[in-house]
Design an enzyme around this catalytic site. Sequence first.
Site, PDB file in Angstrom:
ATOM      1  N   THR A  99       2.155   9.429   3.496  1.00  0.00           N
ATOM      2  CA  THR A  99       1.343   9.121   2.443  1.00  0.00           C
ATOM      3  C   THR A  99       0.727  10.089   1.944  1.00  0.00           C
ATOM      4  OG1 THR A  99       0.756   6.584   3.110  1.00  0.00           O
ATOM      5  CG2 THR A  99      -0.670   7.746   1.651  1.00  0.00           C
ATOM      6  N   PHE A 145      -1.918  11.923  -0.607  1.00  0.00           N
ATOM      7  CA  PHE A 145      -3.282  11.601  -1.053  1.00  0.00           C
ATOM      8  C   PHE A 145      -3.644  12.693  -2.335  1.00  0.00           C
ATOM      9  CE2 PHE A 145      -3.210   9.667   2.825  1.00  0.00           C
ATOM     10  CZ  PHE A 145      -4.158   8.538   2.741  1.00  0.00           C
TER      11      PHE A 145
END
Length: 651
Positions: A543, A545
């Site tokens: 992921t 960010f």
Amino acid sequence: MIVVLSKNVTSHDKELVRIYLRDRGFAVRDQQFGEDELIGAAGKGVVDLRELGLLPGVERVAATSKPYELASRETKAEDSIVSVGGPEGNVKIGGSRITVIAGPCAVESREQIRETAETVRESGAVLLRGGAYKPRTSPYAFQGLGLKGLEYMKEAGEACGMPIVTEVVSPELAVDMKDLTDMFQIGARNMQNFELLKKVGALGKPVLLKRGPSATIEEWLLSAEYLLAAGTKDVVLCERGIRTFETYTRNTLDISAIPVVKALSHLPVIVDPSHAVGIRAKVASAALAAIAAGADGLTVEVHPRPDDALSDGPQSLYPEQFEKLMRDIEALAPVVGKELLRTPRPKAPGTGSPSGAGGASPKIPEPGQKQLTAYNGESGAFAEQALMRVFGEEAPRIQVQSFKGIFDAVLEGSAEAGIVPVENSLAGSIHENYDLFLRYPDIAIAGEVKLRIVHCLIADARADMDSITIVRSHPQGFAQCRNFLDKHPSWTLEACTDTAGAVASIAREGAVKVAAIAGAAAAKVHGLKVLKEGIETNPLNYTRFLIIRRRNSENTGFFESAGSEKPNKASLVFSVPDKPGSLFACLKTMADRGINLSKLESRPIQGKPWEYQFYVDVTIPEREEAFAPAMEELKVHTEDFHFLGAYRGSL
Ligand code: PEP
Ligand code: MN
């Protein structure tokens, strides 16, 4: 055994604890360990640990089964993080970072150490190594430049913003060297020079302790114990190869020592692949293996002209080889859940340390303003892991209840920065957050971090796989663990708003039939156990960010949100007129100026059916003069142009 005393212990209570222990056959010794006051007790006496724990002034008792106590994980369960350099310690070793030390075997001249410092710094090393006193096997070999060499090295380190680490070979020299070095190195040959360990440990500076060529792991940890018992709290262990029957390599790199020591001790462990293998062509493979095995960093010999080196030339990397190695480490780091520390961490809001690179804007906080970073989710959430990766474990932070809450907190100033997920490598963009950027034009992207997502099945300590009937997680968590869940068709799935929240709910309820899918950190924070680790279907699950900050009103240029490190990436959102060639004109603008696109995604514009906007990430070219004009030209070709920020991208 270690008795940890409470913060406000009186000298009377302390003496009573000593008497209690001596009466039961123990030899006692007062110790200071970081902030804690301790009494170490050794001997064959018998003691009721509960009774001892109840004595006034005793906070807790750690019974260690190991001959080393201060170095043992039984005494301190969390990883130690060692700070090197400057009053606030601006380079950290341990935790979620990979810290690379580089430099020549020996300081040979003012020019040589300066040139090496510049090149290794450029490639991302954060600490400078180099020997001024060289313990050489032959008395006729180059012995080092001594104090003069140390002065050259300090000068080079200061010029390049790198703390330095250098070997100390005798107790007498340690005091002279104290103000010239940021970290002492105890060389392999001196690992069991106990007088040296006592003297150096008492100086209180960070120490890099090499493993002796024939030392067992226990002997190595006992040497660390000498340093800790003498007074320093900052010890980093360094595996540098041991002597075996193999003669092809200079030593044999004991890769297995890394996980073994990590389990036995809380101290950071780094690896010296240069002295371990002794052959330049084999150094990078050994270095990468060390990182894969869990090392917290490396110390690598690099020389601008290894063929002319006065010592260890054959194992010293050429600067280009080191550069390539650093790139490979950067790519490998997220796989083992870490991040390569290329610069000292950006200043975490509220930590009071100097502003660094990596996207933090050098904004001076206003008095009374809360200096926090905001994230969405419960403690132990992946977003909190990402936050710690960027700003450090100790960064002050606040939890908010939604992604919008992060933008609000940063805009209103209740948080200085925020961290928002924008994309998952399997599930794609998180559109909600892109939309928020458009709704909050005063917020800009200031940095980026990518986190590997490893899911675990987490439950109460009393639960096992057979007792589970319900599983909670975020719908994304279920989707990413589909294959695992398919093997347990009888489980009922309950969707939650975040993965760590699912774990927190089980802890609150004390439920034994319920498990959660979340990261291991959430299990630790909420006191639950990991029933099964790594249950995601596809291990290549990352992921991305973004760090967000308020736009700086004094500076409206394209680089406004960048920190001191040069930005190399920017994110844009725009739409184009509904006519032939309009997107092509935008792409051509960038192509003509050598601007590379790393992401191009189209998505429906809310409220305008069948009209689309584009999410674009671009690489800022080395020749950045071309960049601002390209953006100006893009504005002409587009309809609704948003420059979300320029920042330092992570691999
Ligand atoms: C060194 O790092 O320069 C060195 C001499 O290493 P070791 O003590 O591991 O041989
Ligand atoms: Mn060397």
